[in-house]
Every structure is written in C-alpha cells, then in structure tokens.
Write a protein that holds these residues in place. Sequence first.
Motif, short mmCIF file in Angstrom:
data_model
loop_
_atom_site.label_atom_id
_atom_site.label_comp_id
_atom_site.label_asym_id
_atom_site.label_seq_id
_atom_site.Cartn_x
_atom_site.Cartn_y
_atom_site.Cartn_z
N ARG A 81 5.39 -7.65 5.24
CA ARG A 81 5.82 -6.66 6.24
C ARG A 81 5.87 -5.26 5.63
NH1 ARG A 81 10.47 -3.06 6.44
NH2 ARG A 81 10.79 -2.54 8.65
N ASN A 82 6.47 -5.11 4.45
CA ASN A 82 6.56 -3.80 3.79
C ASN A 82 5.18 -3.27 3.41
OD1 ASN A 82 9.31 -3.73 4.01
ND2 ASN A 82 9.70 -4.47 1.94
N ASP A 83 4.28 -4.18 3.01
CA ASP A 83 2.94 -3.77 2.61
C ASP A 83 2.20 -3.14 3.79
OD1 ASP A 83 0.63 -3.84 0.69
OD2 ASP A 83 -0.22 -5.06 2.30
N VAL A 84 2.37 -3.71 4.98
CA VAL A 84 1.71 -3.17 6.17
C VAL A 84 2.32 -1.83 6.57
CG1 VAL A 84 1.29 -3.52 8.63
CG2 VAL A 84 1.00 -5.42 7.04
N ILE A 85 3.64 -1.71 6.50
CA ILE A 85 4.32 -0.52 6.98
C ILE A 85 4.30 0.63 5.98
CG2 ILE A 85 6.57 0.41 7.69
CD1 ILE A 85 7.18 -2.28 8.96
N HIS A 86 4.53 0.31 4.71
CA HIS A 86 4.70 1.37 3.71
C HIS A 86 3.49 1.56 2.78
CE1 HIS A 86 8.82 1.63 4.98
NE2 HIS A 86 9.06 0.38 4.66
N GLU A 87 2.64 0.55 2.67
CA GLU A 87 1.50 0.66 1.77
C GLU A 87 0.22 0.78 2.59
OE1 GLU A 87 1.84 0.99 -1.42
OE2 GLU A 87 3.98 0.57 -1.57
N LYS A 88 -0.83 0.05 2.17
CA LYS A 88 -2.12 0.11 2.86
C LYS A 88 -2.47 -1.18 3.56
CE LYS A 88 -3.94 3.54 -0.41
NZ LYS A 88 -5.02 3.85 -1.39
N GLY A 89 -1.54 -2.15 3.56
CA GLY A 89 -1.80 -3.40 4.24
C GLY A 89 -2.87 -4.24 3.57
N MET A 90 -2.99 -4.13 2.23
CA MET A 90 -4.06 -4.82 1.50
C MET A 90 -3.64 -6.21 1.03
SD MET A 90 -5.55 -1.65 -0.76
CE MET A 90 -6.77 -2.70 -1.54
N ALA A 91 -2.36 -6.54 1.07
CA ALA A 91 -1.90 -7.85 0.61
C ALA A 91 -2.37 -8.92 1.59
CB ALA A 91 -0.38 -7.86 0.49
N SER A 92 -3.14 -9.88 1.10
CA SER A 92 -3.72 -10.91 1.96
C SER A 92 -2.90 -12.19 1.92
CB SER A 92 -5.15 -11.22 1.53
OG SER A 92 -5.16 -11.81 0.24
#
Length: 303
Positions: A81-92
């Motif tokens: 959730r944090n990766d999508v909101i605060h980063e680039k959403g690259m965590a698969s």
Amino acid sequence: MLNPNGVYSICGNGMEDAYHAVITCTKERALRQAMREVWELPDDQEFSFLGSDWLLHLLSRFDSPMKVRILLLLWRSWHLRNDVIHEKGMASIASSVAFLQAYHTKSNPQPATADTKGKRPMIFSTSPPSRVTVPRESWTAPPVGWVKLNTDGSMPPNCITGGARVVARDARGVVIFSACAPLHNCLDAEEAEARAALWGLKLMSNYAPARLILELDSVNSVTALQARNQDKSRNWAIYQEAKNLLDNVVEGIIRHSKREMNSVVDALAKLAFSLVERIMLDNLPPPVRELVFLDANTCNTNL
C-alpha cells in the motif's frame, strides 16, 4: 495516512481504512492467494471483518506459527500500500512472495530432525558425494557509535568504463547514504576498487563521522590502504588521497570483507553501469531496500 471518510484510492472500491488496506484491496487479495502456494494460510473467510478488534479476533483462533505468518503477511500488505501511494508502485506480488519467504526462513531457521533410533532407510549410491552447502555469510553491523562504509569497484571485460558502489550504515543497519556511479577511463579492476573507495570516503566526509570502518572486498586495495610506506603501484596517488581522508576521523579501520557479505553493494551494480552519478538517502530501489532491511533485522537481533 488513511482517510477514513474517503474511497480507497488504490483500487477505488470500499472505504479507506486499515482493514481495507491490508485485507479487502484487490492487490492484497492477490498477495494472499500467491502466498498460499508456499505457506499454509487461513481461508479468506477467516479474514472477515468483526468490528474494530478484527485483528485480535483473527489471531486468537490460531497457534503461534500461524500468527507469525499472518502478521508478516499483513505487514507486507501495508508495504505494498505504501509503495503505491508514496513510491513508484514498483513492488510486485512475485517479489513480495520471495521477500516473505526469505525473511521468514532467516528469522525462523528449522533445525534438522534427529534420527535417534537409527530407523531411517539406508540409501546407497555410486554417484560422487554432493558438495556440502555452507550457510551464506551476511553483512555485520559496526559497533555502536561507529559507521561502516562498504565500497566496491568493478570493470566489465573489454571496457574502459567501470562502476563504483558505496553504502554507509550505522550500528542499527540504517542507511546513512548509498551511491553509485560509472568510472570513466578506468584501466583495470584494481583501479576501479581504489577509485570507488576514494569516492566513498569523499562522500562520507560530508557527514564527519568520528569513528569509521572502511570495508572492501579487494585484498590488494586493503593492503595498499593499510601500508605505512608509499605504494609503488600506479594507483598510489588514489590510495594516498584516501588515506588523507581517513586521517580526518578520530578512529579509522580498514577491513577486507568477502563479496557475498555485502549483497546491498552488489545490488547497486547495474545502476553503477547504467546511470550517471547517483546519490541516494532513503529513496533506494525496492530490491535494494529489501536487502537493507534483511541486513538490519539480522544486526538488530545481535545488539
């Protein structure tokens, strides 16, 4: 931060609350389904919302090993959730499955079951014995009050551009900075190692640590940096400048480390060759950030 009065921004379905963020969201459902391929986990109906204490109700129904798996799963769901909101959403999903497997295995090693009665079947084979697998060594944290700087330089075959990677961390395994850069007009691997160490020390001087451990995986470079007399190699000027920088700290130690003990530096290798100079603080690429977390978890359990 969650907005309890708004629609969940990632999937657009349901209200934005903690339960939806780690349980109901489409991406979190996909993670649970993928993890069931490698872990025993409760059915989705067990994750039903039972009020504000839904997590306590959920955990109360299972034994300790299952509790651990559930908590790790929810922890990783929050990371997605944090990766999508605060980063680039690259965590698969696939990288999350691999990360959870590795983290769970490293945190909960399973001892081999002893055959106390000698009743296991004997197996005879004419093939040569397989090589014994030695547990992989991992990065070790510096003492409290010290900073460890790991540097690495490399040269691809038939190329005049090398790559430098450096990572500085404290006693808790927290990254102070990391950086990577191409090394232009580099003649060989030893020069790449020397230039990487010098570059790392120059970056480190901006933070003025009182006690510093410089760790390299090149025996030749460590020997040259530790030598009291002038080095006769053509890289002498590089080593001398590095020594001058080390003289500015109250206590400085130079050590050799095996390459496999610093997976974080190796993970920066592709960036070093493909990008211009790049200095990172807390904006590490997701694969590198996960390795940093694993190293930090190991060193914190030893404090």
